[in-house]
Design an enzyme around this catalytic site. Sequence first.
Site, mmCIF file in Angstrom:
data_model
loop_
_atom_site.group_PDB
_atom_site.id
_atom_site.type_symbol
_atom_site.label_atom_id
_atom_site.label_comp_id
_atom_site.label_asym_id
_atom_site.label_seq_id
_atom_site.Cartn_x
_atom_site.Cartn_y
_atom_site.Cartn_z
ATOM 1 N N CYS A 16 0.519 2.172 -5.547
ATOM 2 C CA CYS A 16 -0.727 2.965 -6.334
ATOM 3 C C CYS A 16 -0.149 3.970 -6.521
ATOM 4 O O CYS A 16 1.293 4.374 -5.319
ATOM 5 C CB CYS A 16 -1.801 2.844 -5.940
ATOM 6 S SG CYS A 16 -2.281 3.129 -4.069
ATOM 7 N N HIS A 25 1.100 -1.394 0.042
ATOM 8 C CA HIS A 25 0.381 0.201 0.168
ATOM 9 C C HIS A 25 0.416 1.282 -0.063
ATOM 10 O O HIS A 25 1.534 1.008 0.616
ATOM 11 C CB HIS A 25 -1.119 -0.163 1.502
ATOM 12 C CG HIS A 25 -2.297 -1.017 0.521
ATOM 13 N ND1 HIS A 25 -2.959 -1.204 -0.088
ATOM 14 C CD2 HIS A 25 -3.003 -1.644 1.615
ATOM 15 C CE1 HIS A 25 -3.978 -1.758 0.730
ATOM 16 N NE2 HIS A 25 -3.792 -2.876 1.401
#
Length: 272
Positions: A230, A155
């Site tokens: 991301c 993440h």
Amino acid sequence: MGTQAPQKRKNGWSRQFWGWLGILLLIGGGLTAIVYRDQIAPQVDAGILRTFDKPQKYQAEPKTIHQNTQKDRPGAISDHKWRQQQGAVRSISALDYLRRPKLSAHLILGSVAVPSLQMSLPILKGATSRNLQIGAGTLKQGERMGTGNYAMAAHNMDQPGYMFSNLPRIKEGAKIYLTDLDQVYVYRAQTHRDRQAPWHSYYYHRQVRPSNVQTIQDIPRTPIVTLVTCNATGSAREVVQGKYLHHYAYATASANIRRSFDVSTVTRTTIV
């Protein structure tokens, strides 16, 4: 009697004034939060993490990691399910991070470290939502360090030093280390085009669409590592790749390299 009515009207107008003022302040505060949410959210998250976060250490043994790796064979689950797991790569909040589950030893495949970024995370089997709350999850079945394209994802957060948040700051030439506590595998982030397979190319850092799976595919005769997270909005993937250099026994690793896999004050998840 004549003076009570004006007094009541005055009190009524006073209550209405303060009531409307309170409503306007709430509306103004809400609009401010919306307009400046990108600036406010990191400050809120930083306060939450400083107050409530506690380091989560875990024990990992070479024997357990070896057993986990042997069980991670192609065909254990469908390729379709593994592709679905890639959708779990996103940005998470401080509250999501604080609710991370405890790490189970049977999921650990090793650890990844980038000393120049003060980044260290456990590598877990599969990029499931649960695993990505803890560390980096592998993106393919049967991956082997030092061979093929060892691809993993973690993440991004709005807080530097957590998960793969520092990844976009990597510089070309930075060393990337993987370990299974038996060997240390060394990679170097660099721009490269494979001569034997010119349709394949990799770059030390670039953005790709979330649906792009080419970056995790193997390149013939070219072992590499791929780290994926991301971007800030979740509209793209930040991809960092490095070329395999060499490996050596973990027992002979320097104290600095061993410490690079134990950045407890930064990542909050350490290997001990």
